[in-house]
Scaffold this motif. Structure first.
Motif, mmCIF file in Angstrom:
data_model
loop_
_atom_site.group_PDB
_atom_site.id
_atom_site.type_symbol
_atom_site.label_atom_id
_atom_site.label_comp_id
_atom_site.label_asym_id
_atom_site.label_seq_id
_atom_site.Cartn_x
_atom_site.Cartn_y
_atom_site.Cartn_z
ATOM 1 N N SER A 1 10.605 4.829 -6.212
ATOM 2 C CA SER A 1 9.196 4.757 -6.582
ATOM 3 C C SER A 1 8.744 3.328 -6.846
ATOM 4 O O SER A 1 7.558 3.062 -6.952
ATOM 5 N N THR B 1 3.903 3.739 -1.356
ATOM 6 C CA THR B 1 4.329 4.147 -2.690
ATOM 7 C C THR B 1 5.828 4.381 -2.744
ATOM 8 O O THR B 1 6.325 4.956 -3.678
ATOM 9 N N TYR C 1 0.823 -1.192 0.000
ATOM 10 C CA TYR C 1 0.000 0.000 0.000
ATOM 11 C C TYR C 1 0.864 1.253 0.000
ATOM 12 O O TYR C 1 0.393 2.326 -0.232
#
Length: 129
Positions: free
Chosen positions: A118, A92, A90
């Motif tokens: 990322s 990022t 969940y």
């Protein structure tokens, strides 16, 4: 431990009182004896700490038991297997597994200079460190 599907914390020691908060069955909760039928707890409601009360029939004071399962695999190997399976998260942001350390049951990033990316590989862009 909370014994009911919805274990209520009351504003005063009465089941007719307003409910400050509810806990799911099996939730571990801390409380102290208030009276023969009531326990007192400190709970956070809308960001504010309040005193609340559990009825003795709604909670258990028994020692919490747990089971431990031993697996024939190291944590590092398990982590490698999960990473190869393209884990879903969940979050990022990602850091290298060597940046993580388990401290008192919580995973924390240790040291400095770790790249936050990322995605889960060095091919992904650095979003911070």
């Amino acid at each position: 431990m909370a014994l009911k599907a919805k274990t209520n914390v009351y504003s005063i020691p009465s089941t007719g009182a307003s409910v400050l908060k509810s806990y799911a069955k099996g939730s571990l909760i801390k409380f102290k004896t208030f009276s023969p039928n009531w326990y007192e707890a400190s709970v956070i409601v809308n960001g504010q700490r309040k005193s609340g009360y559990f009825h003795k029939n709604d909670v258990s004071t028994d020692t919490v038991a747990y089971t431990q399962t031993k697996y024939d695999i190291t944590l590092e190997k398990a982590l490698d297997l999960q990473i190869k399976a393209q884990p879903k998260t969940y979050a990022t942001a990602y850091v290298h597994k060597n940046a993580l350390e388990n401290k008192n049951g919580k995973w924390v990033v240790t040291g400095t200079g770790w790249n936050v990316r990322s995605g889960p590989s060095t091919a992904h862009s650095v979003v911070g460190n």
